[in-house]
Design a protein around this motif. Structure first.
Motif, PDB file in Angstrom:
ATOM      1  N   MET A 105     -19.839  18.449  20.392  1.00  9.12           N
ATOM      2  CA  MET A 105     -18.478  18.005  20.725  1.00  9.12           C
ATOM      3  C   MET A 105     -17.958  18.666  21.998  1.00  9.12           C
ATOM      4  O   MET A 105     -16.977  18.210  22.574  1.00  9.12           O
ATOM      5  CB  MET A 105     -17.527  18.292  19.558  1.00  9.12           C
ATOM      6  N   ASP A 106     -18.637  19.732  22.460  1.00  6.65           N
ATOM      7  CA  ASP A 106     -18.209  20.461  23.651  1.00  6.65           C
ATOM      8  C   ASP A 106     -18.983  20.073  24.914  1.00  6.65           C
ATOM      9  O   ASP A 106     -18.757  20.645  25.971  1.00  6.65           O
ATOM     10  CB  ASP A 106     -18.360  21.978  23.427  1.00  6.65           C
ATOM     11  N   VAL A 107     -19.904  19.135  24.805  1.00  8.76           N
ATOM     12  CA  VAL A 107     -20.748  18.748  25.941  1.00  8.76           C
ATOM     13  C   VAL A 107     -20.277  17.406  26.484  1.00  8.76           C
ATOM     14  O   VAL A 107     -20.141  16.438  25.731  1.00  8.76           O
ATOM     15  CB  VAL A 107     -22.231  18.676  25.506  1.00  8.76           C
ATOM     16  N   GLY A 108     -20.022  17.341  27.796  1.00 13.24           N
ATOM     17  CA  GLY A 108     -19.595  16.095  28.430  1.00 13.24           C
ATOM     18  C   GLY A 108     -20.719  15.078  28.498  1.00 13.24           C
ATOM     19  O   GLY A 108     -21.880  15.425  28.714  1.00 13.24           O
ATOM     20  N   LEU A 109     -20.370  13.815  28.318  1.00 16.55           N
ATOM     21  CA  LEU A 109     -21.355  12.729  28.288  1.00 16.55           C
ATOM     22  C   LEU A 109     -21.143  11.693  29.390  1.00 16.55           C
ATOM     23  O   LEU A 109     -21.755  10.629  29.352  1.00 16.55           O
ATOM     24  CB  LEU A 109     -21.303  12.024  26.922  1.00 16.55           C
ATOM     25  N   LYS A 110     -20.290  11.979  30.358  1.00 13.23           N
ATOM     26  CA  LYS A 110     -19.924  10.975  31.364  1.00 13.23           C
ATOM     27  C   LYS A 110     -21.111  10.455  32.169  1.00 13.23           C
ATOM     28  O   LYS A 110     -21.099   9.320  32.614  1.00 13.23           O
ATOM     29  CB  LYS A 110     -18.846  11.530  32.288  1.00 13.23           C
ATOM     30  N   ASP A 111     -22.162  11.273  32.342  1.00 14.29           N
ATOM     31  CA  ASP A 111     -23.315  10.813  33.115  1.00 14.29           C
ATOM     32  C   ASP A 111     -24.411  10.204  32.243  1.00 14.29           C
ATOM     33  O   ASP A 111     -25.479   9.831  32.737  1.00 14.29           O
ATOM     34  CB  ASP A 111     -23.880  11.944  33.979  1.00 14.29           C
ATOM     35  N   ALA A 112     -24.159  10.049  30.947  1.00  9.94           N
ATOM     36  CA  ALA A 112     -25.167   9.505  30.038  1.00  9.94           C
ATOM     37  C   ALA A 112     -25.314   7.993  30.199  1.00  9.94           C
ATOM     38  O   ALA A 112     -24.330   7.260  30.216  1.00  9.94           O
ATOM     39  CB  ALA A 112     -24.810   9.827  28.593  1.00  9.94           C
ATOM     40  N   ASP A 113     -26.551   7.562  30.314  1.00 10.45           N
ATOM     41  CA  ASP A 113     -26.864   6.128  30.248  1.00 10.45           C
ATOM     42  C   ASP A 113     -27.200   5.743  28.813  1.00 10.45           C
ATOM     43  O   ASP A 113     -26.922   4.629  28.375  1.00 10.45           O
ATOM     44  CB  ASP A 113     -28.056   5.809  31.154  1.00 10.45           C
ATOM     45  N   VAL A 114     -27.818   6.701  28.094  1.00  9.37           N
ATOM     46  CA  VAL A 114     -28.244   6.487  26.711  1.00  9.37           C
ATOM     47  C   VAL A 114     -27.916   7.745  25.921  1.00  9.37           C
ATOM     48  O   VAL A 114     -28.109   8.860  26.406  1.00  9.37           O
ATOM     49  CB  VAL A 114     -29.764   6.208  26.633  1.00  9.37           C
ATOM     50  N   VAL A 115     -27.415   7.552  24.692  1.00 13.40           N
ATOM     51  CA  VAL A 115     -27.197   8.655  23.760  1.00 13.40           C
ATOM     52  C   VAL A 115     -27.947   8.317  22.482  1.00 13.40           C
ATOM     53  O   VAL A 115     -27.813   7.203  21.961  1.00 13.40           O
ATOM     54  CB  VAL A 115     -25.692   8.858  23.461  1.00 13.40           C
ATOM     55  N   THR A 116     -28.737   9.281  21.997  1.00 10.94           N
ATOM     56  CA  THR A 116     -29.420   9.081  20.721  1.00 10.94           C
ATOM     57  C   THR A 116     -28.830  10.026  19.688  1.00 10.94           C
ATOM     58  O   THR A 116     -28.439  11.149  20.001  1.00 10.94           O
ATOM     59  CB  THR A 116     -30.950   9.304  20.839  1.00 10.94           C
ATOM     60  N   LEU A 117     -28.771   9.531  18.447  1.00 11.19           N
ATOM     61  CA  LEU A 117     -28.170  10.268  17.340  1.00 11.19           C
ATOM     62  C   LEU A 117     -29.049  10.153  16.102  1.00 11.19           C
ATOM     63  O   LEU A 117     -29.576   9.079  15.810  1.00 11.19           O
ATOM     64  CB  LEU A 117     -26.808   9.659  16.963  1.00 11.19           C
ATOM     65  N   TYR A 118     -29.173  11.248  15.380  1.00 13.32           N
ATOM     66  CA  TYR A 118     -29.703  11.204  14.023  1.00 13.32           C
ATOM     67  C   TYR A 118     -28.782  12.103  13.208  1.00 13.32           C
ATOM     68  O   TYR A 118     -29.124  13.202  12.808  1.00 13.32           O
ATOM     69  CB  TYR A 118     -31.149  11.672  13.966  1.00 13.32           C
ATOM     70  N   LEU A 119     -27.556  11.628  13.072  1.00  8.32           N
ATOM     71  CA  LEU A 119     -26.496  12.366  12.396  1.00  8.32           C
ATOM     72  C   LEU A 119     -26.090  11.599  11.142  1.00  8.32           C
ATOM     73  O   LEU A 119     -26.311  10.391  11.058  1.00  8.32           O
ATOM     74  CB  LEU A 119     -25.281  12.511  13.319  1.00  8.32           C
ATOM     75  N   LEU A 120     -25.470  12.277  10.221  1.00 10.27           N
ATOM     76  CA  LEU A 120     -24.968  11.620   9.018  1.00 10.27           C
ATOM     77  C   LEU A 120     -23.808  10.691   9.376  1.00 10.27           C
ATOM     78  O   LEU A 120     -23.174  10.856  10.429  1.00 10.27           O
ATOM     79  CB  LEU A 120     -24.523  12.671   8.007  1.00 10.27           C
TER      80      LEU A 120
END
Length: 182
Positions: A105-120
């Protein structure tokens, strides 16, 4: 059935292992599923892939090695940060993969083209406003096994690995809504 008993034991164990601030227990994603997640997101060379909760680093490593992307793995566990950082070094990918020891939650994602998640699912619910506010139009989010409630998946695919079916949800970020008061 024995399979159900094992599943219940694993779920019970993993639930008891979630520490404060953790979004999910560490459960490694099978390599076949990792590759399918990145294919589903249509990762291109030099795009930036963020893996939120990167565990041992297999998603960022695969993004860099197989798809020639730049990748950032975000991990809260100090032990897993050391493991994933070592795995990146072993693969010689320090120029393309960065592992960040932080709360996602503390990391900026503005430059992300893709985000992967394996969260509940509840963790996806927690991270959803961050994705909404920080990701630009056309950025892709791939969630392994757990949907993001009230988002419409562009594509849903299943990957069979042994006796287990993994479900992958692809979401494409819509354009930002303009504030009507402006």
């Amino acid at each position: 059935t024995p399979f159900l008993v094992v599943c219940l034991l694993v779920v019970g164990w993993s639930q008891s292992r979630i520490l404060p601030n953790q979004m999910a227990p560490f459960v490694p994603t099978p390599q076949q599923v990792v590759e399918k997640m990145l294919e589903l997101a249509d990762v291109k060379p030099d795009e930036t892939v963020y893996d939120l909760g990167c565990g041992d680093g297999r998603v960022p490593i695969t993004a860099a090695k197989k798809f020639r992307a730049k990748a950032v793995g975000v991990e809260l566990s100090e032990r897993l940060v050391k493991l994933s950082t070592n795995n990146v070094k072993v693969e010689g990918l320090q120029d393309r993969v960065r592992i960040v020891h932080a709360d996602l939650m503390d990391v900026g994602l503005k430059d992300a083209d893709v985000v992967t998640l394996y969260l509940l699912t509840d963790a996806n619910e927690t991270v959803k406003p961050k994705l909404d506010s920080e990701l630009r139009k056309g950025a892709r989010v791939v969630s392994h096994d757990f949907e993001i409630r009230n988002w419409v998946a562009s594509k849903i695919e299943e990957v069979q690995v042994g006796h287990r079916t993994h479900k992958l949800y692809l979401y494409v970020m819509p354009p930002k809504k303009l504030d009507s008061s402006q």
